[in-house]
Design a protein around this motif. Sequence first.
Motif, short mmCIF file in Angstrom:
data_model
loop_
_atom_site.label_atom_id
_atom_site.label_comp_id
_atom_site.label_asym_id
_atom_site.label_seq_id
_atom_site.Cartn_x
_atom_site.Cartn_y
_atom_site.Cartn_z
N LYS A 36 31.71 17.80 45.21
CA LYS A 36 32.09 19.36 45.11
C LYS A 36 31.34 20.13 46.35
O LYS A 36 32.11 20.77 47.04
CB LYS A 36 31.56 19.83 43.75
N THR A 37 30.23 20.11 46.50
CA THR A 37 29.31 20.90 47.67
C THR A 37 29.92 20.25 48.67
O THR A 37 30.07 20.92 49.76
CB THR A 37 28.07 20.62 47.44
N ASN A 38 29.90 19.05 48.97
CA ASN A 38 30.74 18.54 50.24
C ASN A 38 32.13 19.23 50.85
O ASN A 38 32.19 19.60 51.80
CB ASN A 38 31.06 17.04 50.29
N LEU A 315 31.20 29.91 45.77
CA LEU A 315 30.18 29.90 44.63
C LEU A 315 29.68 28.29 44.36
O LEU A 315 30.27 27.68 43.57
CB LEU A 315 30.66 30.46 43.48
N ASP A 316 28.71 27.94 44.85
CA ASP A 316 28.42 26.68 44.66
C ASP A 316 27.33 26.57 43.48
O ASP A 316 26.22 26.83 43.49
CB ASP A 316 27.70 26.02 45.99
N ASP A 317 27.96 26.13 42.51
CA ASP A 317 26.91 25.82 41.23
C ASP A 317 26.20 27.13 40.74
O ASP A 317 25.37 26.97 39.79
CB ASP A 317 26.01 24.79 41.46
N VAL A 318 26.71 28.18 41.04
CA VAL A 318 25.76 29.32 40.99
C VAL A 318 25.87 30.00 39.41
O VAL A 318 25.02 30.30 38.74
CB VAL A 318 25.90 30.27 41.96
MG MG Z 1 26.74 20.05 44.54
#
Ligand code: MG
Length: 369
Positions: A36-38, A315-318
């Motif tokens: 996901k973050t990638n 919005l990364d996991d925020v």
């Molecule tokens: Mg991540």
Amino acid sequence: MRIDRIALSGFRNYDEETAEFSPGVNILRGENAQGKTNLLEAVYLLTGAHSFRTRFDRELIGFGCDWASILADVDSDGREQTIRLLFRRGQRRTVTVNGAKKTSAELSGVLRAVLFSPDDLYLIKEGAAARRRLMDAAIPQLRSRYAQLLTDYNRLYENKTRILKDWREKPRLLDTLDEFSDGLARCSASILRYRASFVDRLGELAAPIHRDFSGGSERLSLAYRTVSTVTDPHAPAEEIYYQICEHQERHRQAELDAGQCLTGIHKDDIDILINGVPARTFASQGQTRTAALSLKLAEREIFKNETGEYPVLLLDDVLSELDAGRQEFVLNRIGGGQTFISCCEDGTIRRRTGGRVFAVRAGSIRREE
Ligand code: MG
Ligand code: ATP
């Protein structure tokens, strides 16, 4: 401003993968360590910036691969553009827009994005580096010259630092010290004028957001803090340059003694005050979170005001880090632009945003109906 399609090859844990995104909300759902973050990182790299996770392009290349590429169709200022980034081991990255070669600095502004990760929630309490990162991630996307200035500054800074570290063993190095100091003063003067205007705008836009957020009870204000001899950061660059030279002169001996660069914009900070007192020292956990959210949402508004378009919001996991009230506040304010939300679950966020959901699993991206 939006990204319609992306194709990843040999990028991080993606072998060959493509996805087509919604112009509204895109939800990337998946377990930990699936990519996901990638994927958000790939989108962010299309802004021309360095990764928000690493300074080294080689880390972006998939294990066992010789190269990685990110190909994307974006809509920028009403124009369809195709961006391609190619990372090869041991070589500089190659950037093309519609087939024409560009530098990373020239890519700034083609796609603009604002990243919001759980680390940003500590923006207020952390050291000054976090607040400088905020400025240095946003300004180049709005002012392409800034990216080049920062690159030049960092190169000069490294050279000067090396001289200050090694001059005792190699006194001849001192012959070029003044040249590097002068270059740094010139770069600093230009960079700090950009930063001062950005912080002014950020303060103006964050104040009403924070006021709403706190039910009208809190007043958020920002002040840019830079080299102490600079009396007005909005003054002409030439004037600021002389004031920085004066600061350098005063610290020349101290720099030689310390073996370090003690003067310049690499120590800049933003003072953040809530109801007139420094938030870093006095604000509660909840207050600092609210202030950090206000700053990030204000950053997005600056892009809109400056360019007429909302940047892509990542919005990364925020959201999972926020309580229900703050989640609601953020979700209510992200309309009007394209957003990517990564999370471990989709249920409530999908219902609340009506977004397009992608299941991300072991380097594959599958759209869910
Ligand atoms: Mg991540
Ligand atoms: P989380 O929910 O924990 O944040 P995530 O889905 O955001 O997880 P990512 O950060 O995208 O996970 O990372 C997914 C995987 O990519 C990790 O297992 C990591 O080891 C792997 N990875 C990172 N860099 C590379 C690389 N250069 N080549 C191959 N795999 C990599």
